[in-house]
Structure formats: structure tokens, C-alpha cells
Enzyme design. Structure first.
Site: not given
Ligand SMILES: [Zn+2]
Length: 308
Positions: A125, A162, A164, A245
Site C-alpha cells: 500500500h 493479497d 487488498h 488475507d
Molecule cells: Zn491485505
């Protein structure tokens, strides 16, 4: 075949706060799983601190020095609502990025066939000019640019499974046709980016998945969208943003993957690495917040790397 495992105790000391999901217990769980006798063949390496010049290929000096200057002597300092620094965070962030650059060096030098970086804070991120989403420096992007600028590799890919979207890696790569970024992620979800329409200069492939999507949708997205594009790109190095995740047990999201899916995707990514990159693959830990699912999934992933 030799798989290097990079980690450092400083990565356990980075402490974003008692109730924070990105806890030191995550890395402890992964390392405990790797204490099993089946992983004794892993070659354990101490992650060095990343050199400034490696960080500065991705992040402007203002960002790098700003993060390091914000590290508190005691207590906690918040960069944003969920990105928090503790006294050990500066060294941890430097070791996390340095793990990936050292792993890139090792696979390019053929000392290792592939490598896994068991580090935190995660990186995907972190945008060039902004830390966010638990991430300070973009470890995968820093490794990619080291491969290109220090080793002369022409085409470097990051594949991110991931749950996200890796907005930071996409931001660092999207204008540069020598780099490739592909992601499967739950959508909509934090950080809000990652629509299929975001394609960079033809070098970004986003596969958004609806909440409750599981193995079949994930594998379809990989086989129909990401793997063909990756083959067409012909990477000379495959980096993996290995967040776990998207596991069905994870508390932060609602995808339904299982350990077998991580085994499968690791096999597929290694096949690409062997087709185009002499097997060179470096994976780095991103998210994963259910401790037992994280440990089992990371073990499944590393088991495949070791069998390459
Ligand atoms: Zn994540």
C-alpha cells in the site's frame, strides 16, 4: 533447489499498538510454522537494512527521511488512522525492504533458486509519496527496481494475491512499461483502487473479486487474465506480494481461499518463472491476519518454493 528465507528480529519489534491487526504475532506465527523439520532445508539469512539508493528508486527523499524522522523514541506516532510507528519501526521498515533487495541479489547471482522474505511492516500500500495501510516503504517495488537498475534486468513483474489491492505498487509501476503489476483482490474493499479498468500503459492487470468469491473465481482470474498477460510480458524476475488475507478465515476480508489455493498459485507462478526467468522468484510477506491460517498458508507457499 535452494530457497532462502530472509527475516530479522527487528521485524518482530515493530509494534503498531496492542489492538492493531498487523501485530508481531503474525510474523512469530509464520516463523514458528517454519520451525517444523520439513523446513530445515530453508537457508536462513539475516535481512540487511536497505540502502538509501534502493529506497530512493521508488520513494522521493522527502518520504524516506520523513518516515525515519517520524519514528518516536518512545510510544507511538500515527501516520494515518491505521499506519502507526513505534521506536523499532524505522529499522524494521529498512530490514523489510532490505530483505527483498538482498533476495533479488541472491536469485540473480544464482546463490538461491528463489526466496521468501518473512518481514513486516508489509509494503504494497505504500505509494511513492505516501505511507498508508500498515505500509511504510514499498518492499516489492524497491526489489523490482533494484533488479532493473542494479542488475540490468529489462522486465520485472510483481504478482499480488493479497486480498487488498496493492495501490502503492500500481502507482509506482503504472507509467513504466518495463514493469508489470497484476493483482487479485476483493473489490470493493480498502484501499478502493484496483478496478479492472485500471491498466496502466498496458502493464497493469487487475482482477477484482466480489466478497465471498473463492477458489474457482480466484483460479479463473489467474488462468484467464493474469497468467496469460504475465506470459506475454516475459518477466526476467517474478516478485510475489504474498499476502494471505484472502483466506476464508481472515477477519479483515471476505474471500474464501484455502491453503490449497496458495499451493496452486505458487506452482503456477513458479512455472512462469521457469518459462521466462530461469526460475527467479522472490516472494515477500504482505497481509494475513488470522494467525493459524496465515501460518499454514505461508507454509504451503514456501513448501512449493522449496520443491521447485
Ligand atoms: Zn491485505
Amino acid at each position: 533447489m535452494t530457497t532462502f528465507l530472509y527475516t530479522h528480529p527487528a521485524c518482530l519489534d515493530h509494534d503498531p499498538g496492542r489492538r492493531h491487526p498487523e501485530s508481531p504475532a503474525r510474523l512469530r506465527a509464520v516463523l514458528a510454522a517454519l520451525d517444523d523439520p520439513e523446513f530445515t532445508r530453508l537457508e536462513r539469512c539475516e535481512a540487511p537494512e536497505a540502502a538509501r539508493e534502493d529506497l530512493l528508486r521508488v520513494h522521493p527523499r522527502r518520504h524516506v527521511e520523513g518516515i525515519l524522522a517520524a519514528v518516536p523514541k518512545t510510544g507511538h506516532v500515527g501516520i494515518d488512522a491505521d499506519t502507526v510507528l513505534s521506536p523499532a519501526s524505522g529499522e524494521a521498515a529498512l530490514r523489510a525492504a532490505g530483505a527483498v533487495t538482498a533476495a533479488v541479489d541472491a536469485v540473480v547471482a544464482k546463490e538461491a533458486d528463489n526466496a521468501f522474505c518473512a518481514v513486516r511492516p508489509p509494503g504494497h500500500h505504500a505509494e511513492p509519496q505516501r505511507a498508508m495501510g500498515f505500509c511504510l516503504f514499498n518492499n516489492a517495488a524497491i526489489g523490482a527496481l533494484r533488479a532493473r537498475e542494479a542488475h540490468g534486468l529489462g522486465r520485472v513483474a510483481v504478482v499480488d494475491f493479497d486480498v487488498h489491492h496493492g495501490n502503492g505498487t500500481q502507482a509506482a509501476f503504472e507509467a513504466d512499461g518495463g514493469l508489470f503489476y497484476a493483482s487479485t483482490h476483493q473489490y470493493p474493499l480498502y484501499p478502493g483502487t484496483g478496478a479492472a479498468s485500471e491498466t496502466g500503459v498496458g502493464n497493469v492487470v487487475n482482477v477484482p473479486l466480489r466478497p465471498m468469491a473463492g477458489s474457482s473465481q480466484f483460479r479463473l482470474g489467474m488462468t484467464q487474465r493474469i497468467l496469460p498477460a504475465l506470459d506475454a510480458f516475459r518477466p526476467e524476475l517474478v516478485l510475489v506480494s504474498a499476502g494471505f488475507d484472502a483466506h476464508r478465515s481472515d477477519p479483515l476480508a471476505q474471500l474464501m481461499l484455502e491453503e490449497a489455493d496458495y499451493t496452486w498459485v505458487t506452482e503456477k507462478l513458479l512455472e512462469v518463472a521457469y518459462r521466462h526467468a530461469a526460475g527467479r522468484l522472490v516472494a515477500t510477506l504482505e497481509g494475513g491476519y488470522d494467525l493459524s491460517a496465515l501460518a499454514a498458508s505461508a507454509a504451503a507457499h514456501i513448501r512449493v518454493l522449496m520443491s521447485a
